[in-house]
Design a protein around this motif. Structure first.
Motif, PDB file in Angstrom:
ATOM      1  N   GLN A   9      -1.211   9.657  -9.038  1.00 55.34           N
ATOM      2  CA  GLN A   9      -1.652   9.219 -10.374  1.00 55.34           C
ATOM      3  C   GLN A   9      -1.410   7.738 -10.554  1.00 55.34           C
ATOM      4  O   GLN A   9      -2.024   7.088 -11.392  1.00 55.34           O
ATOM      5  CB  GLN A   9      -0.783   9.879 -11.449  1.00 55.34           C
ATOM      6  N   SER A  10      -0.412   7.232  -9.833  1.00 60.51           N
ATOM      7  CA  SER A  10       0.046   5.861 -10.035  1.00 60.51           C
ATOM      8  C   SER A  10       1.096   5.572  -8.959  1.00 60.51           C
ATOM      9  O   SER A  10       1.805   6.484  -8.530  1.00 60.51           O
ATOM     10  CB  SER A  10       0.661   5.758 -11.432  1.00 60.51           C
ATOM     11  N   PRO A  11       1.200   4.310  -8.520  1.00 60.30           N
ATOM     12  CA  PRO A  11       2.236   3.985  -7.530  1.00 60.30           C
ATOM     13  C   PRO A  11       3.606   3.739  -8.169  1.00 60.30           C
ATOM     14  O   PRO A  11       4.499   3.169  -7.549  1.00 60.30           O
ATOM     15  CB  PRO A  11       1.702   2.692  -6.891  1.00 60.30           C
ATOM     16  N   LEU A  55       6.496   5.215  -8.892  1.00 54.66           N
ATOM     17  CA  LEU A  55       7.803   5.465  -8.280  1.00 54.66           C
ATOM     18  C   LEU A  55       8.001   4.584  -7.049  1.00 54.66           C
ATOM     19  O   LEU A  55       9.078   4.042  -6.824  1.00 54.66           O
ATOM     20  CB  LEU A  55       7.948   6.946  -7.910  1.00 54.66           C
ATOM     21  N   TYR A  56       6.944   4.414  -6.258  1.00 56.04           N
ATOM     22  CA  TYR A  56       7.058   3.626  -5.027  1.00 56.04           C
ATOM     23  C   TYR A  56       7.260   2.146  -5.316  1.00 56.04           C
ATOM     24  O   TYR A  56       8.054   1.478  -4.668  1.00 56.04           O
ATOM     25  CB  TYR A  56       5.822   3.830  -4.143  1.00 56.04           C
ATOM     26  N   LYS A  57       6.516   1.633  -6.307  1.00 56.93           N
ATOM     27  CA  LYS A  57       6.666   0.192  -6.562  1.00 56.93           C
ATOM     28  C   LYS A  57       8.064  -0.105  -7.085  1.00 56.93           C
ATOM     29  O   LYS A  57       8.649  -1.145  -6.778  1.00 56.93           O
ATOM     30  CB  LYS A  57       5.553  -0.362  -7.458  1.00 56.93           C
ATOM     31  N   GLN A  58       8.638   0.849  -7.821  1.00 60.18           N
ATOM     32  CA  GLN A  58      10.010   0.640  -8.291  1.00 60.18           C
ATOM     33  C   GLN A  58      11.005   0.743  -7.136  1.00 60.18           C
ATOM     34  O   GLN A  58      11.930  -0.058  -7.046  1.00 60.18           O
ATOM     35  CB  GLN A  58      10.353   1.663  -9.365  1.00 60.18           C
ATOM     36  N   PHE A 100       0.867  -1.186   0.000  1.00 56.99           N
ATOM     37  CA  PHE A 100       0.000   0.000   0.000  1.00 56.99           C
ATOM     38  C   PHE A 100       0.894   1.223   0.000  1.00 56.99           C
ATOM     39  O   PHE A 100       1.618   1.448   0.963  1.00 56.99           O
ATOM     40  CB  PHE A 100      -0.904  -0.016   1.236  1.00 56.99           C
ATOM     41  N   THR A 101       0.859   1.969  -1.076  1.00 61.89           N
ATOM     42  CA  THR A 101       1.738   3.136  -1.173  1.00 61.89           C
ATOM     43  C   THR A 101       0.896   4.408  -1.018  1.00 61.89           C
ATOM     44  O   THR A 101      -0.329   4.360  -1.167  1.00 61.89           O
ATOM     45  CB  THR A 101       2.491   3.129  -2.519  1.00 61.89           C
ATOM     46  N   PRO A 102       1.536   5.531  -0.704  1.00 64.30           N
ATOM     47  CA  PRO A 102       0.764   6.743  -0.405  1.00 64.30           C
ATOM     48  C   PRO A 102      -0.061   7.236  -1.588  1.00 64.30           C
ATOM     49  O   PRO A 102       0.373   7.143  -2.733  1.00 64.30           O
ATOM     50  CB  PRO A 102       1.834   7.782  -0.066  1.00 64.30           C
TER      51      PRO A 102
END
Ligand code: AMO
Length: 434
Positions: A187-189, A191-194, A158-160
């Motif tokens: 808009q999309s996760p 950057l966090y998922k990477q 779960f990202t911000p």
């Protein structure tokens, strides 16, 4: 003692039962009346012979307004006059909530109600079995997605959803006030998922809202949708990502066809499971198909709604509903996508379903210097990507992933005419309520 029952688990021989629901319709023939009581499973007929149940109960039940909420207690009888094969002869009832008259829209009326009226009165619209069924299918679809990714070793994250900067480009951001600072809805996760790929959580997925400030009033764009994102490390090439998507999507479509039989019957749809392997078309091949189809697009242009549709029609003639589009020019794709060395192409892909993009993704640029160079080439300032770039500086495995709009997936599986049919309370440029 009476038993609280749903219409689905009532049987003759149950004796006296209590059923809860909404008064869908009442037909009063004078000496006998019929009340259709609807619950989440279906409809049971409450049959009211005046002589048998008494004048008082008869009068009270027949004067109820449509859509009032009641519990009816009575005896279950066999009946060859009703779809359920049963009827309930009432001995008492309880009125929990009388519905106002007139209703803002009908539940059983066959007239075609405008989408706007339906969405304005969504609580009422959802009482229609064929509308409710879509959301039961959506819930099953998400469960199937989770089943498939967990089986393949993905961890749910779960990202911000409140972020300091955008991931995909500035124009589509919703700006919000965050105390004394400006912030944005995610808009999309991406950057966090990477970033997570640098941590050892090497296969992650997220199913969460994504927000896009797109002024598009189309049947496939909304400003808030649910994005199913996946990211996986240690890939040899983009093909590992495509293979994973194929396994997941096939599990979802096959599973929904089987588990959603009842709901599919209610909405009158049959799911056709696309054959595997899903073919791969190159972007150049698509351009040729589109140009031959009479739409003059140039190299680098987005296929767009119309282009995607022309490609979809072309593929449908070959019996192919689902297909990847690969070899996009690197110029047309975001900074985080890996370039194909020595060519103008990239390791980005789209997945299209019946002429509409439902997913995009690719192999990512995991090499710090190359990533920074790509940002600069796209006119972005690496300084703005501090926390993201840090993760690439201290050990980042090769990786790739995807984002799938789950409403678009559902729309295509069920051949729904509009993405709003697949969202309980849709948001678009002109709709912020309910
Ligand atoms: P992209 O921006 O292509 O890629 O979005 C991925 C998928 O999300 C869905 N989608 C939408 N659905 C409804 N309304 C919208 N306005 C909308 N915008 C997008 C589509 C689309 O294919 N970070 C990348 C993914 C990745 O590379 O992993 C991304 O967000 O189904």
């Amino acid at each position: 003692m009476t038993a609280l029952k749903d219409s689905s688990n009532i049987a003759v021989g149950d004796g006296i039962v209590t059923v809860n629901g909404w008064v869908q319709d009442i037909r009063n023939m004078g000496g006998i009346a019929f009340l259709q009581l609807r619950d989440r499973f279906g409809i049971i007929q409450v049959t009211m012979p005046k002589k048998k149940i008494g004048q008082e109960l008869f009068d009270e039940l027949t004067s109820l307004s449509r859509e009032s909420v009641i519990s009816v207690t009575g005896e279950v009888k066999e009946s060859n006059q009703t779809a359920l094969g049963l009827e309930l002869i009432p001995s008492e009832y309880q009125l929990h909530s009388a519905a106002g008259v007139p209703l803002p829209m009908g539940v059983i009326d066959k007239v075609n109600v405008e989408m706007d009226t339906r969405l304005n009165n969504r609580f009422m619209d959802l009482r229609k079995p064929e509308v409710k069924a879509i959301f039961e299918l959506k819930s099953m679809m998400v469960a199937l997605i989770e089943e498939a990714v967990r089986e393949n070793g993905f961890t749910q994250v779960f990202t911000p959803k409140i972020s300091a900067a955008g991931a995909e480009g500035g124009a589509e951001l919703f700006k919000i006030k965050y105390f004394d600072k400006d912030a944005f809805l995610s808009q999309s996760p991406q950057l966090y998922k990477q970033v997570l790929m640098s941590t050892g959580l090497d296969r992650v997925f997220e199913i969460a809202p994504a927000f896009r400030a797109e002024q598009s009033n189309t049947n496939r764009h909304v400003t808030e949708f649910i994005s199913f994102d996946g990211e996986m490390s240690w890939i040899q090439s983009m093909d590992d990502v495509l293979a994973m998507i194929e396994v997941i999507i096939d599990h979802v479509i096959t599973g929904l066809k089987e588990k959603g039989q009842k709901q599919l019957e209610i909405i009158g749809k049959e799911i056709v499971v696309p054959s595997r392997p899903y073919p791969k078309l190159t972007y150049s091949e698509c351009l040729k198909i589109v140009n031959d189809g009479g739409l003059p697009l140039k190299n680098g242009d987005d296929l767009g709604t119309e282009g995607e549709k022309i490609v979809g029609d072309y593929m449908a003639k070959q019996g192919k509903d689902l297909y990847f589009i690969v070899e996009y020019p690197e110029e047309a794709k975001p900074f985080y996508i890996m370039e194909k060395d020595g060519t103008e192409f990239s390791y980005a892909f789209d997945l299209d379903y019946k002429g509409q993009e439902i997913s995009s993704g690719g192999q990512r640029e995991h090499r710090y210097d190359r990533l920074v160079a790509r940002m600069e080439k796209k006119g972005l300032d690496p300084e703005d990507f501090g926390f993201y770039l840090d993760a690439f500086r201290y050990g980042m495995p090769p990786h790739g992933g995807w984002g799938i709009g789950i409403e678009r997936l559902l729309v295509k599986m069920l051949d729904l005419p509009n993405i709003r049919e697949a969202i309980l309370f849709p948001r678009d440029p002109s709709r912020l309520s309910p």
